[in-house]
Design an enzyme around this catalytic site. Structure first.
Site, short mmCIF file in Angstrom:
data_model
loop_
_atom_site.label_atom_id
_atom_site.label_comp_id
_atom_site.label_asym_id
_atom_site.label_seq_id
_atom_site.Cartn_x
_atom_site.Cartn_y
_atom_site.Cartn_z
N LYS A 81 0.84 -1.20 0.00
CA LYS A 81 0.00 0.00 0.00
C LYS A 81 0.87 1.25 0.00
O LYS A 81 1.91 1.30 0.67
CB LYS A 81 -0.90 -0.04 1.24
CG LYS A 81 -1.98 1.03 1.30
CD LYS A 81 -2.85 0.82 2.56
CE LYS A 81 -3.91 1.89 2.72
NZ LYS A 81 -4.68 1.71 3.99
N SER A 156 -9.65 2.22 3.23
CA SER A 156 -8.82 2.92 2.28
C SER A 156 -7.94 2.00 1.44
O SER A 156 -7.45 2.40 0.39
CB SER A 156 -7.92 3.91 3.02
OG SER A 156 -7.03 3.21 3.88
N SER A 180 -9.43 -0.35 7.37
CA SER A 180 -8.95 -0.26 5.99
C SER A 180 -8.27 -1.50 5.44
O SER A 180 -7.96 -1.56 4.25
CB SER A 180 -8.02 0.93 5.84
OG SER A 180 -8.78 2.11 5.82
N1 GLN Z 1 -12.70 4.12 6.68
C1 GLN Z 1 -12.08 4.55 7.91
C2 GLN Z 1 -11.78 6.02 7.84
O1 GLN Z 1 -12.14 6.62 6.91
C3 GLN Z 1 -10.87 3.73 8.18
C4 GLN Z 1 -9.65 4.23 7.54
C5 GLN Z 1 -8.46 3.39 7.81
O2 GLN Z 1 -8.54 2.33 8.43
N2 GLN Z 1 -7.32 3.87 7.35
O3 GLN Z 1 -11.21 6.57 8.71
#
Ligand code: GLN
Length: 519
Positions: A81, A156, A180
């Site tokens: 990532k 994400s 994420s």
């Molecule tokens: N979807 C969550 C957020 O927007 C989690 C993001 C993540 O785990 N990086 O914060």
């Protein structure tokens, strides 16, 4: 043959590489070819490192020929990532503000991948600064879900999930601050683990919310995911929150798949109302399959989970607003000069750069976080949220007295359509309702596929949570369930994804015939 290699599990690749039946260059090239054929449609990658990956693969093959003792994973390629710093390879974190930045050092987890001889194929797409549940907040355009290209691959880490589901890589690294790794796994029919906080070093990760961020492994099978977990996990003196203990025996647990007498706790607050019927149905079936495998089921209550989302969306923006202050146009990354000012001050350059470099969601969270931390509001918002965090951790402590692991659906719905929630941040945030509690408490969690929802034929995710440092339990339960599901569904789910490359397209002559059946 080479086309087939992209369908193999990492475990099978590792085994065949160790026996010298296949070469690392062959495996790496097969995946790069696959990327050339399908990533135009899927957009999993922000950067593909063809030359670097092949060089690393060649080095592994040469070392093996010379009789050197190699790591079991040597030659198995991996995608990373883009939130993770990679020396000599662009690292943008999905943001324009870091476009063109090439880190002068490797994150610890990248050093570990390199030391194990795992060629790094490229950097995967993500929501900007890991803020989001769909990759639609990437400054470089969304990734797509291989099950249906009009749908999101989660976020994400949607690049890391879609790269697996489109067979461009056998393994990928993600990060999970609020879900994420797990939510993208759920909506693409893949596996992902958020280790215990501190289980994988954060050194070299672009920080989102430091008390929640956790890097972890993604794969297509539970065993593959465990094998990557074992490579990237472990103590790192460069990360002060790193756990000073050996990595839990995750690979052994995945191989054992033993759940005899294990108490599985269904979290009452994370099922039922608000969950798509097909997601709930596959969850209930999976729980019954665990009983068939020898587990006992209990129900547990975690009443404070009702406040988890609210607490998270105060703590995360607070920490993020502080972490993102480093993007000041002075030391690295983008620098934009304000228009119409002859001799701009540093502050004017910072303002112009941050205005141009950050997307809307990032700005929204910086403003929210700055507000929550401002004097006069600190106790009312940030302080209160920290107290809720404690109550949620207490809920887990009590629940783990009654159960060895906790389970729930990973996400309330299957993959939604691109664009569907983009103008409604609250709807987007609600997708994380089941994953966020684990981050607030620092405990480990996994998502694995539980089947396909009847109403839309899309994958559904099953979440397993364990007490801190007991990551191995996730793999024992995950493997047990995976075995049951493979017989229930008559093979691995991903074999049902429609072919992405039209017959006669740019892929070789096997395209069209192999997606679906080959293994
Ligand atoms: N979807 C969550 C957020 O927007 C989690 C993001 C993540 O785990 N990086 O914060």
């Amino acid at each position: 043959m080479t086309h087939d290699l992209t369908r193999w599990s990492a475990a099978r690749l590792a085994d065949a590489l160790g026996r010298r039946e296949i070469s690392a260059v062959e495996v790496t090239q097969a995946h790069l070819d696959r990327t050339a054929a399908v990533d135009g449609a899927v957009h999993s990658y922000l950067h593909v490192d063809t030359r670097g990956a092949l060089e690393q693969a060649k080095a592994v093959d040469d070392a093996r020929t010379s009789g050197a003792e190699l790591h079991v994973m040597a030659g198995v390629p991996v995608a990373v990532k883009d939130v993770v710093a990679t020396q000599g390879l662009p690292t943008t974190c999905g943001s324009r503000i870091l476009a063109g930045w090439v880190p002068p050092y490797d994150a610890t987890l990248v050093s570990k991948l390199r030391a194990a001889g795992m060629p790094i194929l490229g950097k995967t797409n993500m929501d900007e600064f890991a803020m989001g549940s769909s990759t639609e907040h990437s400054a470089f355009g969304p990734s797509r879900n291989p099950w249906d290209l009009d749908r999101i691959p989660g976020g994400s880490g949607g690049g890391s999930s879609s790269v697996l589901a489109s067979f461009q890589a056998p393994l990928a690294v993600g990060t999970d601050t609020g879900g994420s790794i797990r939510q993208p796994a759920a909506v693409t029919g893949t596996v992902g683990t958020k280790p215990t906080y501190g289980g994988v070093s954060r050194y070299g990760l672009v920080a989102l919310a430091s008390s929640l961020d956790q890097a972890g492994p993604c794969g297509r099978t539970v065993l593959d995911t465990a094998m990557l977990h074992a490579v990237i996990g472990g103590y790192d003196p460069r990360d002060s929150t790193s756990i000073h203990a050996p990595v839990p025996a995750v690979v052994r647990a995945a191989q054992s798949a033993d759940v005899t007498g294990l108490r599985v706790g269904v979290v009452r607050q994370l099922t039922g109302e608000g969950y798509q019927p097909g997601v709930q149905a596959r969850f209930d079936e999976a729980v019954a399959l665990l009983v068939d495998a020898g587990a006992e089921v209990v129900e547990v209550d975690c009443p404070n989970f009702a406040y988890a989302l609210a607490a998270y969306y105060l703590i995360l923006p607070s920490e993020a607003s502080s972490n993102l202050a480093r993007f000041d146009a002075m030391r690295y990354g983008l620098r934009v000069l304000p228009e119409g000012i002859d001799d701009p001050s540093a502050e004017q350059v910072m303002a112009a750069t941050r205005e141009a470099g950050f997307g809307a969601e990032v700005k929204r969270r910086i403003i929210l976080g700055t507000y929550a931390l401002s004097s006069g509001y600190y106790d009312a918002y940030y302080g209160q949220a920290q107290k809720v965090r404690r109550l949620i951790a207490d809920d887990f402590t009590r629940a783990f007295e009654a159960a060895d692991v906790l389970v729930s659906p990973t996400a309330p719905t299957t993959a939604f359509r691109i664009g569907e929630k983009l103008d409604d941040p609250m709807a987007m945030y609600l997708n994380d309702v089941a994953t966020i509690p684990a981050n607030l408490a620092g405990i480990p969690g996994m998502s694995l596929p539980s089947g396909l929802a009847d109403e839309d034929g899309l994958p559904t995710g099953f979440q397993i949570l364990a007490p801190a440092t007991h990551d191995d339990r996730l793999y024992a339960v995950g493997s047990a369930l995976e075995r049951q599901l493979v017989s229930r569904w008559g093979g691995r789910l991903l074999e049902r994804i429609p072919e992405l490359v039209p017959a006669g397209g740019s892929d070789d002559q096997h395209a069209g015939a192999t997606m679906g059946m080959a293994r």
